[in-house]
Design a protein around this motif. Structure first.
Motif, short mmCIF file in Angstrom:
data_model
loop_
_atom_site.label_atom_id
_atom_site.label_comp_id
_atom_site.label_asym_id
_atom_site.label_seq_id
_atom_site.Cartn_x
_atom_site.Cartn_y
_atom_site.Cartn_z
N LYS A 1 -8.56 7.61 3.26
CA LYS A 1 -7.11 7.84 3.34
C LYS A 1 -6.80 9.24 2.82
O LYS A 1 -6.17 9.42 1.79
CB LYS A 1 -6.37 6.77 2.54
CG LYS A 1 -6.40 5.44 3.28
CD LYS A 1 -5.66 4.35 2.56
CE LYS A 1 -6.54 3.67 1.57
NZ LYS A 1 -6.04 2.39 1.07
N ARG B 1 -16.77 0.95 6.29
CA ARG B 1 -15.86 -0.03 6.91
C ARG B 1 -15.23 0.50 8.20
O ARG B 1 -14.61 -0.25 8.95
CB ARG B 1 -14.76 -0.45 5.92
CG ARG B 1 -13.86 0.67 5.48
CD ARG B 1 -12.96 0.28 4.32
NE ARG B 1 -11.65 -0.17 4.75
CZ ARG B 1 -10.65 -0.46 3.93
NH1 ARG B 1 -10.83 -0.39 2.61
NH2 ARG B 1 -9.49 -0.85 4.38
N ARG C 1 0.70 -1.48 -5.33
CA ARG C 1 -0.51 -0.76 -5.70
C ARG C 1 -0.20 0.71 -5.98
O ARG C 1 0.54 1.34 -5.22
CB ARG C 1 -1.55 -0.86 -4.58
CG ARG C 1 -2.86 -0.20 -4.95
CD ARG C 1 -3.95 -0.52 -3.96
NE ARG C 1 -3.70 0.10 -2.67
CZ ARG C 1 -4.45 -0.14 -1.60
NH1 ARG C 1 -5.46 -0.98 -1.67
NH2 ARG C 1 -4.18 0.45 -0.46
N CYS D 1 -6.58 -9.84 -1.41
CA CYS D 1 -5.67 -9.22 -0.45
C CYS D 1 -6.41 -8.49 0.66
O CYS D 1 -5.81 -7.75 1.43
CB CYS D 1 -4.72 -8.27 -1.17
SG CYS D 1 -5.59 -6.98 -2.05
N GLU E 1 -12.59 -4.08 -6.21
CA GLU E 1 -13.14 -3.65 -4.92
C GLU E 1 -14.38 -2.77 -5.09
O GLU E 1 -15.02 -2.41 -4.11
CB GLU E 1 -12.08 -2.93 -4.08
CG GLU E 1 -11.38 -1.79 -4.78
CD GLU E 1 -10.19 -1.24 -4.00
OE1 GLU E 1 -10.11 -1.43 -2.78
OE2 GLU E 1 -9.33 -0.59 -4.63
N GLY F 1 -10.02 -6.81 -3.49
CA GLY F 1 -9.89 -5.98 -2.28
C GLY F 1 -11.20 -6.10 -1.52
O GLY F 1 -12.09 -5.27 -1.65
N SER F 2 -11.30 -7.16 -0.73
CA SER F 2 -12.59 -7.43 -0.09
C SER F 2 -12.97 -6.38 0.94
O SER F 2 -14.15 -6.21 1.26
CB SER F 2 -12.59 -8.83 0.54
OG SER F 2 -11.47 -8.98 1.37
N ASN F 3 -11.99 -5.66 1.47
CA ASN F 3 -12.32 -4.65 2.50
C ASN F 3 -13.28 -3.61 1.93
O ASN F 3 -14.31 -3.29 2.52
CB ASN F 3 -11.07 -3.93 3.00
CG ASN F 3 -10.03 -4.88 3.55
OD1 ASN F 3 -10.36 -6.00 3.91
ND2 ASN F 3 -8.79 -4.45 3.60
N ASP F 4 -12.89 -3.07 0.77
CA ASP F 4 -13.76 -2.06 0.17
C ASP F 4 -14.93 -2.71 -0.55
O ASP F 4 -16.00 -2.11 -0.63
CB ASP F 4 -12.97 -1.17 -0.79
CG ASP F 4 -12.27 -0.06 -0.03
OD1 ASP F 4 -12.95 0.62 0.76
OD2 ASP F 4 -11.05 0.11 -0.21
N ARG G 1 0.86 -1.20 0.00
CA ARG G 1 0.00 0.00 0.00
C ARG G 1 0.90 1.24 0.00
O ARG G 1 1.22 1.79 1.07
CB ARG G 1 -0.89 0.01 1.24
CG ARG G 1 -1.89 -1.13 1.32
CD ARG G 1 -2.65 -1.08 2.66
NE ARG G 1 -3.91 -1.77 2.62
CZ ARG G 1 -4.13 -2.96 3.19
NH1 ARG G 1 -3.17 -3.60 3.82
NH2 ARG G 1 -5.32 -3.52 3.12
C1 PEP Z 1 -9.24 -3.65 0.17
O1 PEP Z 1 -9.97 -2.69 -0.07
O2 PEP Z 1 -9.65 -4.79 0.39
C2 PEP Z 1 -7.78 -3.51 0.22
C3 PEP Z 1 -6.99 -4.56 0.26
O3 PEP Z 1 -7.25 -2.28 0.23
P1 PEP Z 1 -7.36 -1.22 1.43
O4 PEP Z 1 -7.68 -1.97 2.68
O5 PEP Z 1 -6.03 -0.53 1.48
O6 PEP Z 1 -8.47 -0.33 0.97
#
Ligand code: PEP
Ligand code: MG
Length: 534
Positions: A332, A451, A324, A488, A417, A438-441, A288
């Protein structure tokens, strides 16, 4: 809120304590004022001496950067404005030193708590710690507000549960007695959290009323990387953590690579390479890069970025490295860029949209990456891609910006994502070299759930069929294209989700470095169970 990586299972020790509210209060006759000022002065000096000892201990145990936390507290004891306010309170109101301290510091503490800035908000707990330290020095016998270390009693090998831990308490925790801690308050940016990470103590925060949810001695499973806390974990939960005995040891055991399943590591800074390398990863699945900017407090120039990327590529010695492109904006935010304020930053000028609009950011990064690729192959990950056109446009710009620079092997892929891009995975794979989920987003945008918001944290979960339908779409598209797909986001490191990801065909994940052993152990178990069933 996950605060410090690692998994631990142990009985809990509840730390109940009251904030010292009954502060000794008395009025002074004019003649008594000088004596009271001297009491205050003495307490400030003794606090300074205590902090000197703490600074020395922390420097030896953890490092000088962490010791600065206490240096900042020491500077508060010498702060002219703060001390003058306390003195004035005694002098003008003819009240005692305890009241002067409480009155002055409470004012600053509540001011900081109201600030709309997580970092500054967390600093309120440093003031709280100074208040306790000074009052303890003035009223040692009262003992109403004991520190975590005093309250630990005979507890050993436990998970500590407290309303909050101060930095001073955290750093004095004996890691053989306290294997992890859970707090009701205190975010990931708190000094206690920073110290917990440095000490390698798994920790989770932000669980309101947790003190009432547990009884003393109850077993708990704490996953400091995912933020999960399980009370009285049953056999089925424990089975999800097959390598637990190895993982809870303070020095995490390395788990050997799993044939047919790639486990890479996520990093944010070149300084993360040390921990990552100890885990013997299969590569870096996500670097990142924006965090290098946050850490420097400014936008890095081309040469500075080149130095970072080269270090990372060389450290991997030919293993895959996914770097990335800057994912700035949204949650961010980058104060050093001076971008316009937005009403809805998570849906705004961020990720690839920002790169497209700000050539002064994109060009130095593209050039630095091209130069670094001479030292080893680089996979460039495009964040927040919305559709195939956006990806192709930006990749074309990338190639234009790096024309003429000697380069090694560079491949270009998409971070899946944003749901629209996931639905278009087949089209994207027709032009991209790889994909990374990018499962977080993805969870955030698919279910319209922030999130980072405690209030909706319960709803932030992949446990709905729509999410798994999208994973299947991407996995099928990757397979049909014969191109790599990795994941990731955080769920890759959560053993409860790995079997399902694997059953859909995923054979590559990238997780927080400390979770590599857990993920490998889980993947090996899943593959082993599947082989046995055949
Ligand atoms: C995500 O969005 O899953 C990711 C891996 O990136 P970040 O957590 O930095 O948004
Ligand atoms: Mg993301």
């Amino acid at each position: 809120m996950p605060v410090s990586d690692g998994v631990v299972i142990a009985p809990v020790h509840l730390l109940r304590r009251e904030r010292r509210e009954n502060i000794t209060a008395y009025t002074l006759s004019p003649g008594e004022v000088p004596r009271e000022l001297a009491r205050l002065e003495q307490a400030l000096q003794r606090a300074g001496a205590e902090l000197d000892a703490l600074i020395e201990a922390v420097t030896l145990r953890i490092g000088p950067a962490q010791a600065n936390i206490f240096l900042a507290q020491k500077l508060m004891t010498q702060d002219e404005v703060l001390v003058a306010q306390m003195r004035e309170y005694i002098d003008q109101r003819h009240r005692n030193a305890e009241l002067a301290i409480a009155h002055t510091l409470d004012g600053y503490e509540s001011l900081l708590q109201e600030v709309d800035d997580d970092y500054l908000k967390e600093r309120a707990s440093d003031i709280g710690e100074m208040r306790r330290r000074l009052l303890d020095l003035l009223q040692p016998a009262a003992g109403e507000e004991k520190s975590a270390v005093d309250l630990l009693g005979d507890a050993s090998g436990c998970i500590l549960i407290a309303e909050e831990l101060t930095p001073g308490e955290t750093v004095l925790l004996d890691t053989t007695r306290v294997r992890g801690f859970i707090t009701e308050r205190g975010g990931a940016a708190s000094h206690a959290a920073i110290l917990a990470r440095a000490l390698g103590i798994p920790s989770v925060s932000g669980i309101k009323s947790i003190l009432t949810a547990f009884e003393e001695g109850d077993m708990a499973l704490l996953n400091g990387t995912t933020g999960d806390v399980v009370r009285m974990p049953g056999e089925r939960t424990l089975a999800l953590y097959p390598a637990l005995d190895q993982i809870i040891e303070p020095v995490i055991e390395v788990v050997a690579p799993v044939p047919g399943f790639q486990v890479m590591g996520n990093i944010s800074l070149t300084t993360d390479l040390e921990t990552l390398n100890r885990m013997e990863p299969d590569g870096i699945g996500l670097y990142r890069t924006e965090f290098e900017f946050f850490s420097a407090g400014k936008a890095l120039n081309e040469d500075e970025q080149y130095a970072c990327y080269r270090t990372v590529v060389e450290a991997m010695g030919g293993k895959p490295v996914y770097i990335r492109l800057l994912d700035l904006g949204g949650d961010k935010s980058a104060p050093f860029l001076d971008l316009p304020k937005e009403e809805n930053p998570c849906l705004g000028y961020r990720g690839c949209r920002l790169l497209q609009g700000e050539p002064s950011l994109f060009i130095p990064q593209a050039r630095a990456l091209a130069r670094a690729s001479v030292h080893g192959p680089i996979h460039i990950v495009y964040p927040m891609i919305v559709d195939v056109t956006q990806f192709v446009t930006l990749r074309t710009l990338f190639n234009q910006h790096v024309a003429g620079i000697p380069q090694g092997t560079i491949s270009h892929g998409v971070m899946f994502e944003v749901p629209s891009a996931c639905l278009e995975a087949a089209e994207i794979y027709s032009v991209a070299d790889f994909g990374s989920i990018g499962s977080n987003d993805l969870i955030q945008y698919l279910f319209a759930v922030d999130r980072n918001n405690d209030l909706v944290a319960r709803d932030y979960s992949p446990d709905r069929s729509a999410f798994w339908t999208l994973i299947r779409v991407m996995a099928d598209a990757a397979q049909a294209a014969g191109k790599p797909l990795s994941l990731c986001g955080e769920i890759g490191g959560q053993p409860q989700h790995l079997p399902r990801l694997m059953s859909l065909g995923l054979r590559s994940i990238s997780v927080s470095p400390r979770l590599i052993p857990l993920s490998r152990a889980t993947a090996r178990q899943v593959l082993g169970a599947r082989a046995a069933a055949q």
